[in-house]
Design a protein around this motif. Structure first.
Motif, PDB file in Angstrom:
ATOM      1  N   ASN A   1     -44.965  51.797   8.760  1.00 38.36           N
ATOM      2  CA  ASN A   1     -46.265  52.273   9.227  1.00 38.36           C
ATOM      3  C   ASN A   1     -46.499  53.676   8.667  1.00 38.36           C
ATOM      4  OD1 ASN A   1     -47.963  53.935  11.232  1.00 38.36           O
ATOM      5  ND2 ASN A   1     -48.404  51.837  11.844  1.00 38.36           N
ATOM      6  N   MET A   2     -47.526  53.815   7.835  1.00 33.18           N
ATOM      7  CA  MET A   2     -47.758  55.074   7.134  1.00 33.18           C
ATOM      8  C   MET A   2     -48.101  56.227   8.075  1.00 33.18           C
ATOM      9  SD  MET A   2     -47.098  54.740   3.974  1.00 33.18           S
ATOM     10  CE  MET A   2     -46.930  53.525   2.672  1.00 33.18           C
ATOM     11  N   GLU A   3     -48.864  55.935   9.121  1.00 33.18           N
ATOM     12  CA  GLU A   3     -49.272  57.002  10.033  1.00 33.18           C
ATOM     13  C   GLU A   3     -48.075  57.569  10.799  1.00 33.18           C
ATOM     14  OE1 GLU A   3     -52.179  58.607  10.182  1.00 33.18           O
ATOM     15  OE2 GLU A   3     -52.653  57.331   8.464  1.00 33.18           O
ATOM     16  N   SER A   4     -47.220  56.692  11.317  1.00 29.36           N
ATOM     17  CA  SER A   4     -46.058  57.190  12.061  1.00 29.36           C
ATOM     18  C   SER A   4     -45.068  57.864  11.113  1.00 29.36           C
ATOM     19  CB  SER A   4     -45.372  56.061  12.847  1.00 29.36           C
ATOM     20  OG  SER A   4     -44.802  55.092  12.005  1.00 29.36           O
ATOM     21  N   LEU A   5     -45.047  57.401   9.867  1.00 33.69           N
ATOM     22  CA  LEU A   5     -44.182  58.028   8.867  1.00 33.69           C
ATOM     23  C   LEU A   5     -44.672  59.439   8.542  1.00 33.69           C
ATOM     24  CD1 LEU A   5     -41.665  57.106   7.323  1.00 33.69           C
ATOM     25  CD2 LEU A   5     -43.146  56.415   5.449  1.00 33.69           C
ATOM     26  N   LYS A   6     -46.005  59.593   8.439  1.00 34.08           N
ATOM     27  CA  LYS A   6     -46.573  60.918   8.194  1.00 34.08           C
ATOM     28  C   LYS A   6     -46.264  61.870   9.346  1.00 34.08           C
ATOM     29  CE  LYS A   6     -50.834  59.725   6.864  1.00 34.08           C
ATOM     30  NZ  LYS A   6     -52.235  59.896   6.426  1.00 34.08           N
ATOM     31  N   ASP A   7     -46.282  61.341  10.574  1.00 39.14           N
ATOM     32  CA  ASP A   7     -45.936  62.168  11.742  1.00 39.14           C
ATOM     33  C   ASP A   7     -44.507  62.690  11.619  1.00 39.14           C
ATOM     34  OD1 ASP A   7     -48.394  61.838  12.915  1.00 39.14           O
ATOM     35  OD2 ASP A   7     -47.768  60.211  14.239  1.00 39.14           O
ATOM     36  N   ILE A   8     -43.585  61.821  11.219  1.00 37.13           N
ATOM     37  CA  ILE A   8     -42.182  62.214  11.061  1.00 37.13           C
ATOM     38  C   ILE A   8     -42.048  63.308  10.004  1.00 37.13           C
ATOM     39  CG2 ILE A   8     -39.927  61.428  10.198  1.00 37.13           C
ATOM     40  CD1 ILE A   8     -40.466  58.764  11.627  1.00 37.13           C
TER      41      ILE A   8
ATOM     42  N   LYS B   1     -42.544  76.083  -3.373  1.00 35.36           N
ATOM     43  CA  LYS B   1     -42.679  75.630  -4.752  1.00 35.36           C
ATOM     44  C   LYS B   1     -41.773  74.445  -5.079  1.00 35.36           C
ATOM     45  CE  LYS B   1     -45.646  78.830  -5.781  1.00 35.36           C
ATOM     46  NZ  LYS B   1     -47.067  78.453  -5.959  1.00 35.36           N
ATOM     47  N   VAL B   2     -40.748  74.222  -4.260  1.00 37.53           N
ATOM     48  CA  VAL B   2     -39.804  73.139  -4.571  1.00 37.53           C
ATOM     49  C   VAL B   2     -39.782  72.032  -3.516  1.00 37.53           C
ATOM     50  CG1 VAL B   2     -38.281  74.515  -6.020  1.00 37.53           C
ATOM     51  CG2 VAL B   2     -37.857  74.425  -3.567  1.00 37.53           C
ATOM     52  N   VAL B   3     -40.512  72.194  -2.416  1.00 41.40           N
ATOM     53  CA  VAL B   3     -40.622  71.104  -1.440  1.00 41.40           C
ATOM     54  C   VAL B   3     -41.803  70.241  -1.872  1.00 41.40           C
ATOM     55  CG1 VAL B   3     -41.001  70.464   0.967  1.00 41.40           C
ATOM     56  CG2 VAL B   3     -39.615  72.461   0.422  1.00 41.40           C
ATOM     57  N   VAL B   4     -41.500  69.197  -2.633  1.00 42.65           N
ATOM     58  CA  VAL B   4     -42.538  68.315  -3.170  1.00 42.65           C
ATOM     59  C   VAL B   4     -42.755  67.185  -2.181  1.00 42.65           C
ATOM     60  CG1 VAL B   4     -43.263  66.946  -5.158  1.00 42.65           C
ATOM     61  CG2 VAL B   4     -41.758  68.921  -5.487  1.00 42.65           C
ATOM     62  N   VAL B   5     -43.891  67.216  -1.502  1.00 43.26           N
ATOM     63  CA  VAL B   5     -44.127  66.319  -0.364  1.00 43.26           C
ATOM     64  C   VAL B   5     -43.981  64.834  -0.711  1.00 43.26           C
ATOM     65  CG1 VAL B   5     -45.754  65.642   1.449  1.00 43.26           C
ATOM     66  CG2 VAL B   5     -45.567  68.037   0.782  1.00 43.26           C
ATOM     67  N   PRO B   6     -44.502  64.346  -1.856  1.00 42.62           N
ATOM     68  CA  PRO B   6     -44.317  62.916  -2.142  1.00 42.62           C
ATOM     69  C   PRO B   6     -42.857  62.490  -2.188  1.00 42.62           C
ATOM     70  CG  PRO B   6     -45.992  63.828  -3.564  1.00 42.62           C
ATOM     71  CD  PRO B   6     -45.357  64.992  -2.857  1.00 42.62           C
ATOM     72  N   ILE B   7     -41.982  63.375  -2.718  1.00 40.05           N
ATOM     73  CA  ILE B   7     -40.559  63.036  -2.772  1.00 40.05           C
ATOM     74  C   ILE B   7     -39.970  62.998  -1.366  1.00 40.05           C
ATOM     75  CG2 ILE B   7     -38.286  63.797  -3.566  1.00 40.05           C
ATOM     76  CD1 ILE B   7     -39.564  64.855  -6.078  1.00 40.05           C
ATOM     77  N   VAL B   8     -40.343  63.970  -0.533  1.00 39.81           N
ATOM     78  CA  VAL B   8     -39.869  63.982   0.853  1.00 39.81           C
ATOM     79  C   VAL B   8     -40.346  62.729   1.574  1.00 39.81           C
ATOM     80  CG1 VAL B   8     -39.950  65.208   3.052  1.00 39.81           C
ATOM     81  CG2 VAL B   8     -39.842  66.516   0.921  1.00 39.81           C
ATOM     82  N   PHE B   9     -41.606  62.378   1.358  1.00 45.93           N
ATOM     83  CA  PHE B   9     -42.192  61.201   2.000  1.00 45.93           C
ATOM     84  C   PHE B   9     -41.432  59.945   1.584  1.00 45.93           C
ATOM     85  CE2 PHE B   9     -45.232  57.764   2.574  1.00 45.93           C
ATOM     86  CZ  PHE B   9     -45.816  58.076   3.799  1.00 45.93           C
ATOM     87  N   ARG B  10     -41.120  59.820   0.292  1.00 44.54           N
ATOM     88  CA  ARG B  10     -40.407  58.633  -0.199  1.00 44.54           C
ATOM     89  C   ARG B  10     -39.003  58.559   0.380  1.00 44.54           C
ATOM     90  NH1 ARG B  10     -42.442  59.930  -6.222  1.00 44.54           N
ATOM     91  NH2 ARG B  10     -44.661  59.717  -5.750  1.00 44.54           N
ATOM     92  N   SER B  11     -38.401  59.721   0.580  1.00 45.04           N
ATOM     93  CA  SER B  11     -37.085  59.750   1.211  1.00 45.04           C
ATOM     94  C   SER B  11     -37.158  59.116   2.595  1.00 45.04           C
ATOM     95  CB  SER B  11     -36.584  61.192   1.315  1.00 45.04           C
ATOM     96  OG  SER B  11     -35.436  61.269   2.125  1.00 45.04           O
ATOM     97  N   PHE B  12     -38.117  59.565   3.399  1.00 48.90           N
ATOM     98  CA  PHE B  12     -38.255  59.028   4.754  1.00 48.90           C
ATOM     99  C   PHE B  12     -38.703  57.569   4.757  1.00 48.90           C
ATOM    100  CE2 PHE B  12     -38.340  63.523   6.118  1.00 48.90           C
ATOM    101  CZ  PHE B  12     -37.486  63.430   7.207  1.00 48.90           C
TER     102      PHE B  12
ATOM    103  N   ILE C   1     -30.028  68.163   3.242  1.00 51.61           N
ATOM    104  CA  ILE C   1     -30.925  68.043   2.086  1.00 51.61           C
ATOM    105  C   ILE C   1     -30.336  67.103   1.037  1.00 51.61           C
ATOM    106  CG2 ILE C   1     -31.982  69.309   0.164  1.00 51.61           C
ATOM    107  CD1 ILE C   1     -32.287  71.678   2.135  1.00 51.61           C
ATOM    108  N   TYR C   2     -29.035  67.159   0.830  1.00 55.62           N
ATOM    109  CA  TYR C   2     -28.416  66.258  -0.145  1.00 55.62           C
ATOM    110  C   TYR C   2     -28.484  64.796   0.305  1.00 55.62           C
ATOM    111  CZ  TYR C   2     -26.657  69.804  -3.368  1.00 55.62           C
ATOM    112  OH  TYR C   2     -26.568  70.811  -4.313  1.00 55.62           O
ATOM    113  N   GLN C   3     -28.465  64.558   1.605  1.00 54.31           N
ATOM    114  CA  GLN C   3     -28.652  63.185   2.099  1.00 54.31           C
ATOM    115  C   GLN C   3     -30.025  62.660   1.696  1.00 54.31           C
ATOM    116  OE1 GLN C   3     -27.915  63.369   6.325  1.00 54.31           O
ATOM    117  NE2 GLN C   3     -25.703  63.142   6.108  1.00 54.31           N
ATOM    118  N   GLY C   4     -31.034  63.530   1.834  1.00 57.74           N
ATOM    119  CA  GLY C   4     -32.377  63.153   1.424  1.00 57.74           C
ATOM    120  C   GLY C   4     -32.458  62.867  -0.065  1.00 57.74           C
ATOM    121  N   ARG C   5     -31.816  63.724  -0.853  1.00 53.83           N
ATOM    122  CA  ARG C   5     -31.794  63.531  -2.309  1.00 53.83           C
ATOM    123  C   ARG C   5     -31.162  62.197  -2.682  1.00 53.83           C
ATOM    124  NH1 ARG C   5     -27.108  66.276  -5.535  1.00 53.83           N
ATOM    125  NH2 ARG C   5     -26.140  64.623  -4.315  1.00 53.83           N
ATOM    126  N   ASP C   6     -29.994  61.915  -2.106  1.00 48.49           N
ATOM    127  CA  ASP C   6     -29.279  60.676  -2.431  1.00 48.49           C
ATOM    128  C   ASP C   6     -30.094  59.446  -2.058  1.00 48.49           C
ATOM    129  OD1 ASP C   6     -27.247  62.273  -3.315  1.00 48.49           O
ATOM    130  OD2 ASP C   6     -25.945  61.969  -1.571  1.00 48.49           O
TER     131      ASP C   6
END
Length: 223
Positions: free
Chosen positions: A116-123, A149-160, A198-203
């Motif tokens: 669910n995109m909306e609940s994911l955005k909340d997280i 400058k280095v917190v790229v939201v699409p990458i964070v979103f894809r991680s979650f 942060i490395y967990q998110g990266r992996d």
């Protein structure tokens, strides 16, 4: 929703896929607005590194494995340092903000519906509040600028996006470890916990990168 939020959300959610050309005219028609706010939105998104310029227009930025590794390496250094400094300089008010953000994070995880995109955005949003509260507690006004400058939201979103409920709860537990270290004024413990987080998110992003690419290809073929 204004032009900036509309385009940014579309990029974050994968509606506008990496490599896709964004033209002012078609976006203006789609949103039924003039090209001026579109132009301003694109300028802001380019400054954030979400789109890159072409000879005509811009395209959604594509992130390679090397990009992801380098981005997360920088995040780890900056946010690890911020967490260690927060453990030294935090006030009771800072702790309250971190605790409040973490409660919201726990609530968002509990109410999350998979895919669910909306609940994911909340997280993603409340997770960001927690991290921002740590940066504020570091009392270093320069850290926020560099982290932004280095917190790229699409990458964070894809991680979650690829986290299951167990992994989300694991993320919450690491938040609690970071918070405890900051509360107990243990800078090294706070730094190490943030590094691991942060490395967990990266992996997770790297593990699912091929699946992300396949989703984008299917969307392109379905046009």
């Amino acid at each position: 929703m204004d032009a900036y939020e509309y385009i940014k959300d579309a990029i974050i959610e994968g509606k506008f896929v990496p490599g896709m050309r964004l033209a002012e005219e078609s976006l203006a028609k789609k949103m039924n607005i003039s090209r001026t706010p579109i132009r301003e939105a694109i300028r802001q998104l380019e400054a954030e590194g979400l789109v890159i310029p072409l000879k005509r227009g811009v395209s959604v930025r594509h992130f390679t494995k090397d990009d992801i590794r380098q981005i997360y390496d920088l995040r780890t250094l900056l946010e690890g340092y911020a967490a260690s400094q927060a453990a030294i300089h935090r006030t009771e008010s800072d702790l309250l903000k971190m605790e409040s953000a973490n409660i919201l994070y726990e609530e968002a995880i509990s109410g999350h519906v998979e895919s669910n995109m909306e609940s994911l955005k909340d997280i993603v949003q409340v997770n960001q509040k927690f991290h921002e509260a740590i940066v504020a507690a570091s009392k270093n006004e320069h850290i926020h600028f560099h982290i932004s400058k280095v917190v790229v939201v699409p990458i964070v979103f894809r991680s979650f996006y690829w986290y299951n409920s167990f992994q989300l709860k694991q993320s919450l537990e690491v938040h609690k470890t970071i918070l405890d270290a900051i509360k107990n004024r243990e800078p090294e413990r706070a730094r190490i916990a943030m590094h691991e987080h942060i490395y967990q998110g990266r992996d997770h992003v790297l593990k699912h990168l091929e699946q992300i690419k396949n989703i984008h290809l299917l969307k392109e073929e379905g046009k």
